[in-house]
Every structure is written in C-alpha cells, then in structure tokens.
Design a protein around this motif. Structure first.
Motif, PDB file in Angstrom:
ATOM      1  N   GLU A  30       0.840  -1.206   0.000  1.00 14.40           N
ATOM      2  CA  GLU A  30       0.000   0.000   0.000  1.00 14.40           C
ATOM      3  C   GLU A  30       0.876   1.257   0.000  1.00 14.40           C
ATOM      4  O   GLU A  30       0.558   2.236  -0.689  1.00 14.40           O
ATOM      5  CB  GLU A  30      -0.941   0.006   1.202  1.00 14.40           C
ATOM      6  CG  GLU A  30      -1.940   1.147   1.152  1.00 14.40           C
ATOM      7  CD  GLU A  30      -2.927   1.153   2.306  1.00 14.40           C
ATOM      8  OE1 GLU A  30      -3.714   2.115   2.387  1.00 14.40           O
ATOM      9  OE2 GLU A  30      -2.907   0.213   3.128  1.00 14.40           O
ATOM     10  N   ALA A  31       1.976   1.231   0.771  1.00 12.89           N
ATOM     11  CA  ALA A  31       2.899   2.368   0.766  1.00 12.89           C
ATOM     12  C   ALA A  31       3.476   2.589  -0.631  1.00 12.89           C
ATOM     13  O   ALA A  31       3.570   3.733  -1.110  1.00 12.89           O
ATOM     14  CB  ALA A  31       4.023   2.143   1.777  1.00 12.89           C
ATOM     15  N   VAL A  32       3.869   1.504  -1.299  1.00  6.33           N
ATOM     16  CA  VAL A  32       4.401   1.604  -2.665  1.00  6.33           C
ATOM     17  C   VAL A  32       3.354   2.192  -3.608  1.00  6.33           C
ATOM     18  O   VAL A  32       3.660   3.077  -4.432  1.00  6.33           O
ATOM     19  CB  VAL A  32       4.863   0.219  -3.175  1.00  6.33           C
ATOM     20  CG1 VAL A  32       5.091   0.245  -4.685  1.00  6.33           C
ATOM     21  CG2 VAL A  32       6.128  -0.216  -2.459  1.00  6.33           C
ATOM     22  N   GLU A  33       2.126   1.723  -3.489  1.00  4.52           N
ATOM     23  CA  GLU A  33       1.051   2.210  -4.361  1.00  4.52           C
ATOM     24  C   GLU A  33       0.854   3.718  -4.204  1.00  4.52           C
ATOM     25  O   GLU A  33       0.732   4.453  -5.188  1.00  4.52           O
ATOM     26  CB  GLU A  33      -0.246   1.475  -4.028  1.00  4.52           C
ATOM     27  CG  GLU A  33      -1.443   1.910  -4.842  1.00  4.52           C
ATOM     28  CD  GLU A  33      -2.737   1.266  -4.362  1.00  4.52           C
ATOM     29  OE1 GLU A  33      -3.814   1.805  -4.676  1.00  4.52           O
ATOM     30  OE2 GLU A  33      -2.670   0.242  -3.658  1.00  4.52           O
ATOM     31  N   ILE A  34       0.834   4.187  -2.933  1.00  3.37           N
ATOM     32  CA  ILE A  34       0.644   5.621  -2.688  1.00  3.37           C
ATOM     33  C   ILE A  34       1.826   6.406  -3.244  1.00  3.37           C
ATOM     34  O   ILE A  34       1.666   7.421  -3.940  1.00  3.37           O
ATOM     35  CB  ILE A  34       0.473   5.897  -1.178  1.00  3.37           C
ATOM     36  CG1 ILE A  34      -0.834   5.295  -0.661  1.00  3.37           C
ATOM     37  CG2 ILE A  34       0.489   7.407  -0.905  1.00  3.37           C
ATOM     38  CD1 ILE A  34      -0.954   5.295   0.854  1.00  3.37           C
ATOM     39  N   ARG A  35       3.041   5.948  -2.945  1.00  2.00           N
ATOM     40  CA  ARG A  35       4.223   6.696  -3.375  1.00  2.00           C
ATOM     41  C   ARG A  35       4.416   6.651  -4.887  1.00  2.00           C
ATOM     42  O   ARG A  35       4.930   7.607  -5.472  1.00  2.00           O
ATOM     43  CB  ARG A  35       5.456   6.169  -2.631  1.00  2.00           C
ATOM     44  CG  ARG A  35       5.466   6.649  -1.189  1.00  2.00           C
ATOM     45  CD  ARG A  35       6.581   6.086  -0.347  1.00  2.00           C
ATOM     46  NE  ARG A  35       6.711   6.854   0.878  1.00  2.00           N
ATOM     47  CZ  ARG A  35       7.455   6.491   1.920  1.00  2.00           C
ATOM     48  NH1 ARG A  35       8.157   5.351   1.874  1.00  2.00           N
ATOM     49  NH2 ARG A  35       7.526   7.246   2.996  1.00  2.00           N
ATOM     50  N   ARG A  36       3.985   5.577  -5.523  1.00  2.00           N
ATOM     51  CA  ARG A  36       4.058   5.519  -6.983  1.00  2.00           C
ATOM     52  C   ARG A  36       3.138   6.586  -7.587  1.00  2.00           C
ATOM     53  O   ARG A  36       3.508   7.279  -8.548  1.00  2.00           O
ATOM     54  CB  ARG A  36       3.657   4.133  -7.478  1.00  2.00           C
ATOM     55  CG  ARG A  36       4.060   3.878  -8.936  1.00  2.00           C
ATOM     56  CD  ARG A  36       3.513   2.557  -9.438  1.00  2.00           C
ATOM     57  NE  ARG A  36       3.988   1.400  -8.704  1.00  2.00           N
ATOM     58  CZ  ARG A  36       5.179   0.844  -8.849  1.00  2.00           C
ATOM     59  NH1 ARG A  36       6.047   1.373  -9.704  1.00  2.00           N
ATOM     60  NH2 ARG A  36       5.518  -0.222  -8.157  1.00  2.00           N
ATOM     61  N   ARG A  37       1.964   6.726  -6.996  1.00  2.00           N
ATOM     62  CA  ARG A  37       1.019   7.736  -7.484  1.00  2.00           C
ATOM     63  C   ARG A  37       1.560   9.153  -7.244  1.00  2.00           C
ATOM     64  O   ARG A  37       1.489  10.020  -8.122  1.00  2.00           O
ATOM     65  CB  ARG A  37      -0.325   7.538  -6.779  1.00  2.00           C
ATOM     66  CG  ARG A  37      -1.456   8.374  -7.328  1.00  2.00           C
ATOM     67  CD  ARG A  37      -2.792   7.897  -6.813  1.00  2.00           C
ATOM     68  NE  ARG A  37      -2.915   7.979  -5.360  1.00  2.00           N
ATOM     69  CZ  ARG A  37      -2.983   6.925  -4.543  1.00  2.00           C
ATOM     70  NH1 ARG A  37      -2.930   5.704  -5.026  1.00  2.00           N
ATOM     71  NH2 ARG A  37      -3.104   7.091  -3.237  1.00  2.00           N
ATOM     72  N   LEU A  38       2.129   9.370  -6.048  1.00  2.00           N
ATOM     73  CA  LEU A  38       2.687  10.684  -5.744  1.00  2.00           C
ATOM     74  C   LEU A  38       3.870  11.010  -6.656  1.00  2.00           C
ATOM     75  O   LEU A  38       4.025  12.143  -7.117  1.00  2.00           O
ATOM     76  CB  LEU A  38       3.138  10.730  -4.275  1.00  2.00           C
ATOM     77  CG  LEU A  38       2.033  10.663  -3.215  1.00  2.00           C
ATOM     78  CD1 LEU A  38       2.631  10.444  -1.832  1.00  2.00           C
ATOM     79  CD2 LEU A  38       1.187  11.936  -3.217  1.00  2.00           C
ATOM     80  N   ALA A  39       4.709   9.996  -6.922  1.00  2.00           N
ATOM     81  CA  ALA A  39       5.897  10.209  -7.759  1.00  2.00           C
ATOM     82  C   ALA A  39       5.529  10.453  -9.215  1.00  2.00           C
ATOM     83  O   ALA A  39       6.292  11.099  -9.947  1.00  2.00           O
ATOM     84  CB  ALA A  39       6.836   9.014  -7.650  1.00  2.00           C
ATOM     85  N   THR A  40       4.382   9.971  -9.637  1.00  2.00           N
ATOM     86  CA  THR A  40       3.930  10.234 -11.010  1.00  2.00           C
ATOM     87  C   THR A  40       3.666  11.718 -11.199  1.00  2.00           C
ATOM     88  O   THR A  40       4.020  12.306 -12.220  1.00  2.00           O
ATOM     89  CB  THR A  40       2.656   9.425 -11.316  1.00  2.00           C
ATOM     90  OG1 THR A  40       2.945   8.028 -11.188  1.00  2.00           O
ATOM     91  CG2 THR A  40       2.154   9.713 -12.728  1.00  2.00           C
ATOM     92  N   ASP A  41       3.064  12.337 -10.175  1.00  2.00           N
ATOM     93  CA  ASP A  41       2.731  13.763 -10.264  1.00  2.00           C
ATOM     94  C   ASP A  41       3.920  14.657  -9.905  1.00  2.00           C
ATOM     95  O   ASP A  41       4.030  15.773 -10.415  1.00  2.00           O
ATOM     96  CB  ASP A  41       1.560  14.081  -9.331  1.00  2.00           C
ATOM     97  CG  ASP A  41       0.280  13.376  -9.752  1.00  2.00           C
ATOM     98  OD1 ASP A  41       0.127  13.117 -10.962  1.00  2.00           O
ATOM     99  OD2 ASP A  41      -0.547  13.074  -8.881  1.00  2.00           O
TER     100      ASP A  41
END
Length: 207
Positions: free
Chosen positions: A178-189
């Motif tokens: 879940e942490a990876v999923e959130i940070r992947r989304r944040l890193a996209t933006d």
C-alpha cells in the motif's frame, strides 16, 4: 534578559526562541547544545501550561516531541520514550476535544513513539502505536489526500517494517504494498519530491 525582568510578558517568546534554536542546532549536528535549548523550552512551557493549559499545552507537546527526537538521536532511549509518551498523552487529550486541529500532531507523535518503542525492543507496544498512527492518517487522507497521503505512506512503511520484524510477513507485505502504491502515485505527479521515497518503499517491498 527581558524574560528575567518580566517573565509573564516574555517567557512565551523565550520558549519559542529556544524551541527554534534547538531544532536548528540539531539540524546543524550540534546535538548537545540542541538538547540544552530544547530542555529549557520544555521547562518554560511546562511551567506556563501549569497555569494556563489551554494556551500552552500544545506548545509543551511540540517541545516534548522535539525533545524525544533529540534524546533518541543522542542514544538516550529511556528519556526519549518518556518525553514522547508525555507528548502523545497531551495530544491525545487535545485531539479528543478538537480532532481537526490535533489529530495530525497526535499521529506524528504516535509515529515517533512507535519507532522508539521498536528500537527499545518493545515490539507489541510499537505495533499498537504505529497501527493507531496509520488509522488516524488513513482517515485524514480520505478527506484530504493531497495533505496526508505522504504521511500515510510513511506510517505504512513503518508498520510494514515492524510487522516484518514480528514475523507477520503477509501483513507486512500488505502494508508495504500500500505504501508503494501511494508513493508511486505521488511520484507520477511529482517525481522530484517523491521518487526517493518510492525507491525506499520498493526496496522494503523487495526485502
């Protein structure tokens, strides 16, 4: 000097200045001086909060949080835990009366407490504190993801590490994914801000 001549008027300002000085000295690596400044700030805020808790307990909790972090960095774990537990106690009481204002601070103090308890080998208590931090930050991120998802990802990372240390591997994987999923989304933006955190979470996930 002003606070000596007129403590009622100038001690709050002196405490704020000492708090700021402690943070800056700590960032500069001057840990002993940072501790001295922060301990003085805590002493002043403790006295002020005794006479006027509504006005000064939030400042006392903030200074205790800083003190706990600095004591932990200095290897004085028992005293660090005492300071952080006191900060959590104050923020918990404040958040009961005004959750919108103080739940973010409570979650931050619980995060610090979880890390310090884990370092002290008190794994069950560490998990309890970290799980509560995750619960609060998940709720905050639901209402305001832009503000609180980074903090939620950090708490989930801590939770994943602590669950892994406790041998609860499936739960650790769930939290870390879940942490990876959130940070992947944040890193996209915003890759410049969040790719380093994403890389750390991916490393944890691989482990």
């Amino acid at each position: 000097r002003l606070a000596t001549d007129n403590p009622a008027a100038y001690e709050p300002d002196l405490a704020r200045s000492l708090s700021n000085l402690g943070v800056q000295l700590s960032e500069a690596g001057r840990r002993s001086e940072a501790l001295t400044a922060t301990e003085k700030a805590v002493g002043i805020y403790r006295r002020l909060a005794t006479d006027n808790p509504a006005a000064y307990e939030p400042d006392l909790a903030g200074s205790l949080t800083n003190l706990g972090i600095q004591l932990s960095q200095a290897g004085r774990r028992s005293k660090a835990l005492t300071a952080t537990e006191k900060a959590v106690g104050i923020y918990r009481r404040l958040a009961t009366d005004n959750p919108a204002a103080y739940e973010p601070d409570l979650a931050g103090s619980l995060t610090n407490l979880g890390i310090q308890l884990s370092q002290a080998g008190r794994r069950n208590e560490a998990l309890t504190a970290t799980e509560e931090a995750v619960e609060i930050r998940r709720r905050l991120a639901t209402n305001n993801p832009a503000a609180y998802e980074p903090d939620l990802a950090s708490s989930l990372t801590n939770l994943g590490n602590q669950l892994s240390e406790a041998g609860r591997r499936n739960e650790a994987l769930t939290a870390t994914e879940e942490a990876v999923e959130i940070r992947r989304r944040l890193a996209t933006d915003n890759p410049a801000a969040y790719e380093p955190d994403l890389a750390r979470s991916l490393s944890n996930l691989g482990v």
